[in-house]
Design an enzyme around this catalytic site. Structure first.
Site, mmCIF file in Angstrom:
data_model
loop_
_atom_site.group_PDB
_atom_site.id
_atom_site.type_symbol
_atom_site.label_atom_id
_atom_site.label_comp_id
_atom_site.label_asym_id
_atom_site.label_seq_id
_atom_site.Cartn_x
_atom_site.Cartn_y
_atom_site.Cartn_z
ATOM 1 C CB SER A 119 0.409 56.596 -53.354
ATOM 2 O OG SER A 119 0.057 56.989 -54.662
ATOM 3 C CB CYS A 137 0.535 58.555 -62.537
ATOM 4 S SG CYS A 137 2.045 57.556 -62.515
ATOM 5 C CD GLU A 167 3.847 58.137 -52.152
ATOM 6 O OE1 GLU A 167 3.698 59.364 -52.294
ATOM 7 O OE2 GLU A 167 3.767 57.323 -53.080
ATOM 8 C CG ASP A 201 5.164 63.184 -54.369
ATOM 9 O OD1 ASP A 201 5.451 64.280 -53.877
ATOM 10 O OD2 ASP A 201 4.754 62.230 -53.695
ATOM 11 C CE LYS A 202 7.581 62.185 -51.865
ATOM 12 N NZ LYS A 202 6.816 61.612 -52.995
ATOM 13 C CG ASP A 262 7.019 58.901 -55.105
ATOM 14 O OD1 ASP A 262 8.251 59.059 -55.182
ATOM 15 O OD2 ASP A 262 6.297 59.607 -54.401
#
Length: 551
Positions: free
Chosen positions: A467, A191, A441, A120-121, A78
């Site tokens: 985000s 992250c 995002e 994410d995802k 992302d």
């Protein structure tokens, strides 16, 4: 065994021959076949090291008498997709990931599955597939990234996003930005803050579909490899006892995960993802479910972007189970439910310890008496909107003048070029699941607002999403979205928008007759998209349903 259909009997001699073509022996074919869905790629920091995680998982499976069979699925970072058309593909990739895992698992009739991802995802896509397939399964992540160091302070990728605005505002030099860019992300892992990836890692543990410490053990620690080996061994026990996701992903599990999410002040994206996973598990969640649990769950942890700590601090403090142990003091955790460890939550909590109370606060001294996410309703969001209250300044009511943008890029350009002033409400629309398409995002505009020093004086409202690194007065998931004719489509420059956090309302202060006049002239903005995004736009539902596909 479930896999007998592809390997037993005289009719399956050709099938066995094909397995042998890949080097499998009769003994390996005879054992339980364990599918390993691995999203390793060379595109995502959280995935660059997943080959090593997979090898450790395979070792565990072999030690426990199974045969691991690895396959891959896609993944998008992302952060790298942020702020341009690539972000349109991020949320839609979740459905592709779930579908691809289902496709392979059903084609091969695996006896069990291990799913490996970090970000994410990819994590929610895998958990959606896990719930949909309902065969013994366990999830393991690649673990969080360590924070970087810059000028004696810990930093992460959020720091770099916000530094862009600081350079534009003359508060930081280009040379300093280059140095920060080099130091902020020191190595592999998801992250370092409590952004969406690490929130989902933590929630996998809270749901009970991963082993203890999966949510917080750093990517570069040997503990992560040990967890991977234990995961490989544990899947064999789940297969032997036929413990399936439906035994674990109950309403009580989702309620516990939401409580942990609120105590952590986690990413607003988890609302989309938990609703989507719950749908696959046959469990009904609504926005009100999140708000009700948030109202009675104190915020006990503040990790970047909400506070000074990072996920490694949570790991040192006691991890996800440490947070759950605190919440159990308030009877917010269902201790009787089973987890993939084959222990109940209560049994796990007896072993949990809290080492650092500066990270996991006592329930008598929370950061907030309520949880980190709030659901707003009102004339601008009749079906709901989402606010991350754990990452906003001390504001109770904000009333400001709308400045309206039909894309993220236009809004970022206006912010960085000084066109946004104190008292403005930046409205970014046609960025919802259908209208984006893909519900991008908005880290670039929120970070620019922070970097320009306007986060206490400017609000941002969007039918897109944020985000997990976002902070400031940012309200997303506004529903119905602009593409479906929601009130956000009717906002004009100069309108007054009122955000009342105590009343949990967001209202467009325009009289009904004027709105009727505007609606009579309104036409949906149609974007020229092709391929998967066009199909996605035609199938996806609104954010308040989890942005899942229509049946």
């Amino acid at each position: 065994m479930r896999s007998d259909i592809v390997k037993r009997g005289i009719e399956r001699a050709p099938h066995r021959s094909l397995f042998k073509a890949m080097g499998l022996t009769d003994e390996e074919i005879d054992r339980p076949l364990i599918g390993i869905a691995n999203s390793f790629n060379e595109l995502i920091p959280g995935h660059i090291h997943l080959r090593r995680i997979a090898e450790a998982v395979k070792a565990g499976i072999r030690m426990a008498g199974g045969t691991p069979l690895e396959f891959s699925t896609i993944g998008i970072c992302d952060g790298i997709a942020m702020g341009h058309k690539g972000m349109r593909y991020s949320l839609p990739s979740r459905e592709l990931i779930a579908d691809s895992i289902e496709t392979v698992a059903e084609a091969y009739n695996f006896d069990g599955m291990v799913m490996i991802a970090s970000c994410d995802k990819i994590i929610p896509g895998m958990l959606m597939a896990m719930a949909r397939l309902d065969i013994p399964a366990i999830f393991i992540s690649g673990g969080p990234m360590l924070p970087g160091r810059f000028k004696g302070e810990y930093v992460d990728v959020k720091t770099v996003f916000e530094a862009v605005g600081a350079v534009k505002a003359g508060k930081m030099s280009h040379e300093e930005l280059k140095m920060l860019e080099d130091f902020a992300c020191p190595g592999c892992g998801s992250c370092a803050g409590m952004f969406t990836a690490n929130t989902m890692n933590a929630l996998s543990e809270a749901l009970g579909v991963s082993l203890p410490w999966n949510g917080t053990a750093p990517a570069v620690y040997a503990h992560r490899i040990r967890i991977a080996k234990q995961t490989g061994m544990q899947i064999m026990k789940l297969v032997e006892e036929n413990i399936k996701p439906s035994d674990i992903l109950t309403l009580e599990a989702f309620e516990d995960a939401i409580a942990v999410d609120m105590a952590l002040g986690g990413s607003t994206n988890t609302i989309l993802h938990l609703m989507a996973i719950a749908k696959e598990a046959g469990v009904k969640l609504t926005l009100d479910t999140f708000d009700e649990i948030s109202e009675k769950t104190p915020t006990l942890v503040k990790i970047s972007p909400a506070g000074k700590h990072f996920v490694i601090d949570l790991y040192e403090a006691g991890g996800v189970l440490g947070v759950m142990k605190r919440l159990s003091e308030l009877n917010l955790i269902h201790e009787e439910r089973i987890t993939v460890s084959l222990k109940t939550v209560g049994e796990l909590l007896k072993e949990a310890k809290i080492i650092r109370e500066d990270v996991i606060r006592p329930v008598t001294n929370p950061y907030l008496k309520r949880g980190g996410i709030m659901i707003l309703y009102g004339s601008l969001a009749p079906a709901g909107a989402v606010l991350k209250v754990s990452a906003i300044p001390e504001i109770k009511i904000f009333e400001g003048t709308a400045k309206v943008f039909d894309s993220e890029e236009d809004a970022v350009d206006a912010i960085l070029n000084g066109k946004i002033e104190k008292g403005d409400v930046v409205v970014i629309r046609y960025e919802g699941p259908k209208g984006g398409p893909g519900m991008r995002e908005m880290l670039a505009p929120t970070s620019a607002i922070v970097g320009m020093g306007l986060d206490r004086d400017v609000a941002l409202v969007t039918d897109g999403r944020f985000s997990g690194a976002t902070r400031g007065l940012s309200i997303g998931h506004v529903s119905p979205e602009a593409a479906e004719g929601g009130p956000i489509a009717l906002v004009e420059d100069g309108d007054i928008i009122r955000i009342d956090i105590e009343a949990k309302r967001i209202d467009l202060l325009v009289d009904e007759e004027e709105l009727k006049r505007r609606r009579a002239k309104w036409k949906p903005k149609v974007k020229d998209v092709r391929g998967y995004l066009k199909r996605y736009s035609s199938l996806v539902t609104s954010a308040y349903t989890g942005a899942v596909f229509r049946e």
